[in-house]
Design an enzyme around this catalytic site. Structure first.
Site, short mmCIF file in Angstrom:
data_model
loop_
_atom_site.label_atom_id
_atom_site.label_comp_id
_atom_site.label_asym_id
_atom_site.label_seq_id
_atom_site.Cartn_x
_atom_site.Cartn_y
_atom_site.Cartn_z
N GLN A 97 0.85 -1.20 0.00
CA GLN A 97 0.00 0.00 0.00
C GLN A 97 0.88 1.24 0.00
O GLN A 97 1.80 1.38 0.81
CB GLN A 97 -0.93 0.03 1.22
CG GLN A 97 -1.95 1.17 1.14
CD GLN A 97 -2.98 1.16 2.27
OE1 GLN A 97 -2.94 0.31 3.15
NE2 GLN A 97 -3.88 2.12 2.24
N HIS A 103 -8.73 1.91 -1.45
CA HIS A 103 -8.99 1.71 -2.88
C HIS A 103 -8.95 0.23 -3.21
O HIS A 103 -8.12 -0.51 -2.70
CB HIS A 103 -7.97 2.46 -3.74
CG HIS A 103 -6.55 2.20 -3.40
ND1 HIS A 103 -5.91 2.80 -2.34
CD2 HIS A 103 -5.62 1.39 -3.97
CE1 HIS A 103 -4.66 2.38 -2.27
NE2 HIS A 103 -4.46 1.51 -3.25
#
Ligand code: 5GP
Ligand code: ZN
Length: 117
Positions: A97, A103
């Site tokens: 990440q 997302h």
């Protein structure tokens, strides 16, 4: 406050139209846009418009919004005519990440190995 836009967040800027993106779908609560560095023929990011740092924070604070994001992944796959696809939520830097606004990656259009790397 949870869910509020963050000045230093790239994806909040995309939501606000301050950073351009190739948007493929938008709803009242979500935006879907093509990843700038695609890893597959279809590589779309689906985000909630509200800011949560990762999928777990999103699901804990706003489960209906988390469901909106998941529903949109299917809509993205339908638009790109994908029978099979993968949804990825990288969570934590050790998992890759790099943007701290929740997302979903929607990946498809090529063979997808399992287990992933
Ligand atoms: P993560 O590594 O946090 O799971 O995913 C972040 C994704 O955002 C990466 O796949 C990266 O390529 C994508 N990304 C980073 N900056 C931008 C940008 O400015 N525009 C778009 N469309 N995607 C971006
Ligand atoms: Zn954000």
């Amino acid at each position: 406050m949870a869910g509020e836009p963050q000045d230093d967040c790239l994806f909040c800027k995309i939501v606000a139209g301050q950073v351009p993106a190739t948007v493929v779908r938008e709803t009242d609560t979500t935006v879907a846009f093509r990843d700038i560095n695609p890893q597959a023929p279809t590589h779309v990011l689906v985000i909630p418009k509200a800011h949560y740092k990762d999928a777990a924070a999103l699901a804990a604070a706003a489960p209906e919004l988390a469901a909106d994001v998941l529903r949109e992944t299917q809509a993205v796959a339908d638009e790109d005519k994908l029978d099979s696809y993968r949804i990825v939520f990288n969570t934590g830097s050790g998992a890759g990440q790099t943007v701290w606004h929740a997302h979903a990656h929607v990946l498809g259009g090529r063979g997808l190995e399992w287990p992933p790397g």
